[in-house]
Design a protein around this motif. Sequence first.
Motif, PDB file in Angstrom:
ATOM      1  N   ALA A  75       0.827  -1.206   0.000  1.00 58.01           N
ATOM      2  CA  ALA A  75       0.000   0.000   0.000  1.00 58.01           C
ATOM      3  C   ALA A  75       0.864   1.260   0.000  1.00 58.01           C
ATOM      4  CB  ALA A  75      -0.934  -0.013   1.209  1.00 58.01           C
ATOM      5  N   ASP A  76       1.959   1.237   0.747  1.00 56.42           N
ATOM      6  CA  ASP A  76       2.860   2.399   0.764  1.00 56.42           C
ATOM      7  C   ASP A  76       3.487   2.631  -0.613  1.00 56.42           C
ATOM      8  OD1 ASP A  76       2.323   2.865   3.410  1.00 56.42           O
ATOM      9  OD2 ASP A  76       4.208   2.044   4.168  1.00 56.42           O
ATOM     10  N   ALA A  77       3.918   1.557  -1.264  1.00 57.31           N
ATOM     11  CA  ALA A  77       4.517   1.689  -2.595  1.00 57.31           C
ATOM     12  C   ALA A  77       3.494   2.219  -3.597  1.00 57.31           C
ATOM     13  CB  ALA A  77       5.074   0.351  -3.055  1.00 57.31           C
ATOM     14  N   GLN A  78       2.264   1.721  -3.510  1.00 51.28           N
ATOM     15  CA  GLN A  78       1.234   2.191  -4.431  1.00 51.28           C
ATOM     16  C   GLN A  78       0.877   3.649  -4.167  1.00 51.28           C
ATOM     17  OE1 GLN A  78      -1.810  -0.831  -3.889  1.00 51.28           O
ATOM     18  NE2 GLN A  78      -1.068  -1.979  -5.666  1.00 51.28           N
ATOM     19  N   ALA A  79       0.882   4.059  -2.915  1.00 47.11           N
ATOM     20  CA  ALA A  79       0.605   5.462  -2.603  1.00 47.11           C
ATOM     21  C   ALA A  79       1.700   6.367  -3.159  1.00 47.11           C
ATOM     22  CB  ALA A  79       0.474   5.649  -1.094  1.00 47.11           C
ATOM     23  N   ALA A  80       2.936   5.879  -3.136  1.00 46.86           N
ATOM     24  CA  ALA A  80       4.061   6.688  -3.592  1.00 46.86           C
ATOM     25  C   ALA A  80       4.196   6.715  -5.111  1.00 46.86           C
ATOM     26  CB  ALA A  80       5.362   6.172  -2.968  1.00 46.86           C
ATOM     27  N   ARG A  81       3.942   5.551  -5.775  1.00 45.10           N
ATOM     28  CA  ARG A  81       4.240   5.460  -7.205  1.00 45.10           C
ATOM     29  C   ARG A  81       3.052   5.041  -8.055  1.00 45.10           C
ATOM     30  NH1 ARG A  81       7.730   1.685  -5.519  1.00 45.10           N
ATOM     31  NH2 ARG A  81       6.855   0.262  -7.063  1.00 45.10           N
ATOM     32  N   PHE A 141      12.149  -4.713  -7.448  1.00 38.06           N
ATOM     33  CA  PHE A 141      11.001  -5.236  -6.706  1.00 38.06           C
ATOM     34  C   PHE A 141      10.862  -4.520  -5.365  1.00 38.06           C
ATOM     35  CE2 PHE A 141      13.185  -8.922  -8.814  1.00 38.06           C
ATOM     36  CZ  PHE A 141      12.299  -9.092  -9.863  1.00 38.06           C
ATOM     37  N   ASP A 142       9.619  -4.285  -4.943  1.00 36.84           N
ATOM     38  CA  ASP A 142       9.410  -3.671  -3.626  1.00 36.84           C
ATOM     39  C   ASP A 142       9.711  -4.656  -2.507  1.00 36.84           C
ATOM     40  OD1 ASP A 142       8.379  -0.928  -4.220  1.00 36.84           O
ATOM     41  OD2 ASP A 142       6.909  -2.084  -5.346  1.00 36.84           O
ATOM     42  N   VAL A 143       9.197  -5.867  -2.622  1.00 39.81           N
ATOM     43  CA  VAL A 143       9.428  -6.911  -1.617  1.00 39.81           C
ATOM     44  C   VAL A 143       9.691  -8.226  -2.334  1.00 39.81           C
ATOM     45  CG1 VAL A 143       8.461  -8.244   0.293  1.00 39.81           C
ATOM     46  CG2 VAL A 143       7.943  -5.808   0.107  1.00 39.81           C
ATOM     47  N   LEU A 144      10.724  -8.908  -1.918  1.00 40.07           N
ATOM     48  CA  LEU A 144      11.039 -10.235  -2.430  1.00 40.07           C
ATOM     49  C   LEU A 144      11.106 -11.175  -1.241  1.00 40.07           C
ATOM     50  CD1 LEU A 144      13.589 -11.159  -5.152  1.00 40.07           C
ATOM     51  CD2 LEU A 144      13.652 -12.369  -2.987  1.00 40.07           C
TER      52      LEU A 144
END
Length: 259
Positions: free
Chosen positions: A28-34, A144-147
């Motif tokens: 959710a944080d990554a989507q909010a940022a990018r 990748f955001d999380v692996l």
Amino acid sequence: MSSPTVLVHDDQALLAEAAAARLVTRIADAQAARGTASVVLTGGGVGTAVLAALAATGVRDAVDWGRLDVWWGDERFLPSGDPERNETGARQALLDHVPLDPARVHAMPAADGPDGDDPEAAAERYAAELRAVAGPGDGPVPAFDVLMLGVGPDAHVASLFPELPALRDEGAVAAVRGAPKPPPTRISLTFPSLRAADEVWLLAAGESKAKAVGLALAPDADPFHVPCAGARGRSRTLFLLDRAAASELPPGTGRVTPS
């Protein structure tokens, strides 16, 4: 590469629930940022338990599933739908229960796919798919955001087993033959691809994983013999453990025990 942080939970169930909540927040944080996010999934007992825990919680609605890219760290080179494939387990646990964009679910090729029984060609096909979506500054794979990675009792991660040639592979994706754990033929991201992730999470539960975790966190660990010692994120590396898997940590290892 980042230095590891160790988080210890009481048991595998709590570990899976905590990792699922953490994953929702990170996406959710990554989507909010990018506007978009990407994750790399793992199989195995803990990896699948994390996905099942995510499917069971209401906070999964914080994720915009249509703007998420899903990749895999490795795959057993078996026919599509085989119950031993990591993709099959992930779909049953989570992916078939959330509104993902099918074009953004990047399964590794199967043994009945366009490359037939040629794992080298299948590995190159996946590498090409990764290259096609990598950004200008990413290199051959996306950042990748999380692996997520499981840790094997022999300290393998993905399908990078101790002392096998794939550990030296400088490409993005490797075919693995002669794996000591069945099936012997697999496809795996390589160390350069694992290290492209912003965050790498290593998941381990149970006493059988304790020795491997301890070896991975030793200051003199050699990734050729202890592959999980070579999996590190660019910004963050987390060892997410239950108490049994954390029972042989090296002296002085910093860790946090969540309440």
